[in-house]
Design an enzyme around this catalytic site. Structure first.
Site, mmCIF file in Angstrom:
data_model
loop_
_atom_site.group_PDB
_atom_site.id
_atom_site.type_symbol
_atom_site.label_atom_id
_atom_site.label_comp_id
_atom_site.label_asym_id
_atom_site.label_seq_id
_atom_site.Cartn_x
_atom_site.Cartn_y
_atom_site.Cartn_z
ATOM 1 N N SER A 1 -0.578 9.267 12.701
ATOM 2 C CA SER A 1 -1.007 8.680 11.261
ATOM 3 C C SER A 1 -2.585 8.619 11.519
ATOM 4 C CB SER A 1 -0.279 7.368 11.333
ATOM 5 O OG SER A 1 -0.774 6.225 12.004
ATOM 6 N N LYS A 2 -2.983 8.157 12.687
ATOM 7 C CA LYS A 2 -4.329 7.789 12.743
ATOM 8 C C LYS A 2 -5.381 9.189 12.901
ATOM 9 C CE LYS A 2 -4.167 3.255 12.162
ATOM 10 N NZ LYS A 2 -4.839 2.807 10.985
ATOM 11 N N ASN B 1 -7.386 -0.435 5.028
ATOM 12 C CA ASN B 1 -7.447 -0.973 6.434
ATOM 13 C C ASN B 1 -6.107 -1.518 6.719
ATOM 14 O OD1 ASN B 1 -8.817 -2.422 8.636
ATOM 15 N ND2 ASN B 1 -8.006 -4.548 7.692
ATOM 16 N N VAL C 1 0.813 -1.271 -0.074
ATOM 17 C CA VAL C 1 -0.056 0.089 -0.029
ATOM 18 C C VAL C 1 0.950 1.190 -0.089
ATOM 19 C CG1 VAL C 1 -1.770 -1.090 1.516
ATOM 20 C CG2 VAL C 1 -0.208 0.072 2.438
ATOM 21 N N ILE D 1 -8.261 -4.588 19.288
ATOM 22 C CA ILE D 1 -8.690 -5.698 18.689
ATOM 23 C C ILE D 1 -7.916 -7.120 18.731
ATOM 24 C CG2 ILE D 1 -10.099 -6.264 16.531
ATOM 25 C CD1 ILE D 1 -11.224 -3.843 17.947
ATOM 26 N N TYR E 1 2.212 6.246 15.243
ATOM 27 C CA TYR E 1 0.936 5.776 15.128
ATOM 28 C C TYR E 1 -0.235 6.607 15.412
ATOM 29 C CZ TYR E 1 -2.771 2.096 15.381
ATOM 30 O OH TYR E 1 -3.990 1.428 15.218
ATOM 31 N N SER F 1 -8.406 4.696 14.215
ATOM 32 C CA SER F 1 -8.273 4.254 15.603
ATOM 33 C C SER F 1 -8.763 4.955 16.600
ATOM 34 C CB SER F 1 -6.707 3.945 15.540
ATOM 35 O OG SER F 1 -6.466 3.302 17.086
#
Length: 231
Positions: free
Chosen positions: A139-140, A69, A43, A168, A136, A123
């Site tokens: 990025s979210k 995703n 990706v 999750i 992270y 997220s």
């Protein structure tokens, strides 16, 4: 998500860097009577993304729904412990990948008779600190911002939304559960749900967002977090 969409009658193009996992998943879908094509792709690589989109259109004529995703963690590294290499890798996969795939699929999403649908996996770390490290979390937050801008720029031809999962139980979180089980359990015990989520619980929300029942939802970031963010 691929299984959920296939169970609902969609023809699914599954993309992964893991060829063995890809073959296993597509075989499971087709064995159950579904339609699936597996394509190895990265990706974060524009050429790879373009090739995947071309293959999807070759196989099925168009793209009606795009689910971005793919994602990786950053081991909860704070800024001072985040190397430039880690920052680039996390942002390339978690955020740039969303941009690249959306841009590549945009002509197909716009040309259909019905509105195109884009669903991005953000997220809880896209809304608060502490759900990941510096890279992270950044990025979210970016994924949520991109989703809103996409909706602003292309609605109503494209209906863009995001999901914001909590903890999750997936391959991405497996090492955290194995290496720090007590700490992780304490975190999930402190949520109203009091447990991890199963991947299919997120997939069911994504399938709803792709359906006509969610036709008035544009630019939202839906929490699927077991109540993590209630406080």
């Amino acid at each position: 998500m691929a299984l959920e969409f296939a169970d609902n009658g969609a023809s699914v193009v599954v993309v992964d860097v893991d060829e063995d996992g890809l073959d296993e998943l597509t075989s499971e879908i087709t064995a159950d009577g579904g339609e699936a094509t597996g394509v190895v792709g990265d990706v974060s690589d524009p050429d790879s993304v373009e090739a995947v989109v071309e293959r999807a259109i070759e196989e099925y004529g168009t793209i009606d729904v795009l689910c971005n995703n793919a994602g990786i963690l950053d081991d909860y590294a704070p800024t001072g412990e985040t190397s430039e290499e880690l920052w680039d890798r996390v942002l390339d996969i978690n955020l740039k990948g969303v941009f690249l795939f959306t841009k590549a699929a945009l002509p197909a999403l716009l040309e259909g008779e019905d509105e195109g649908v884009v669903i991005n996996t953000a997220s809880i770390a896209g809304k608060v600190a502490g759900g990941g490290g510096a890279a992270y979390t950044s990025s979210k937050h970016g994924v949520i911002g991109f989703t809103k801008q996409l909706s602003h720029d292309y609605g109503p031809e494209i209906r863009a939304n995001a999901v914001c999962p909590g903890f999750i139980e997936t391959g991405m979180t497996e090492s955290l559960i194995d290496e720090t089980p007590d700490e992780v359990q304490e975190l999930v015990d402190g949520t109203p749900a009091g447990r991890y989520a199963r991947p299919e619980e997120v997939a069911q929300v994504v399938a709803f967002l792709a359906s006509d029942e969610a036709s008035f939802m544009h630019g939202t970031a839906v929490d699927v977090d077991g109540g993590w963010l209630v406080d």
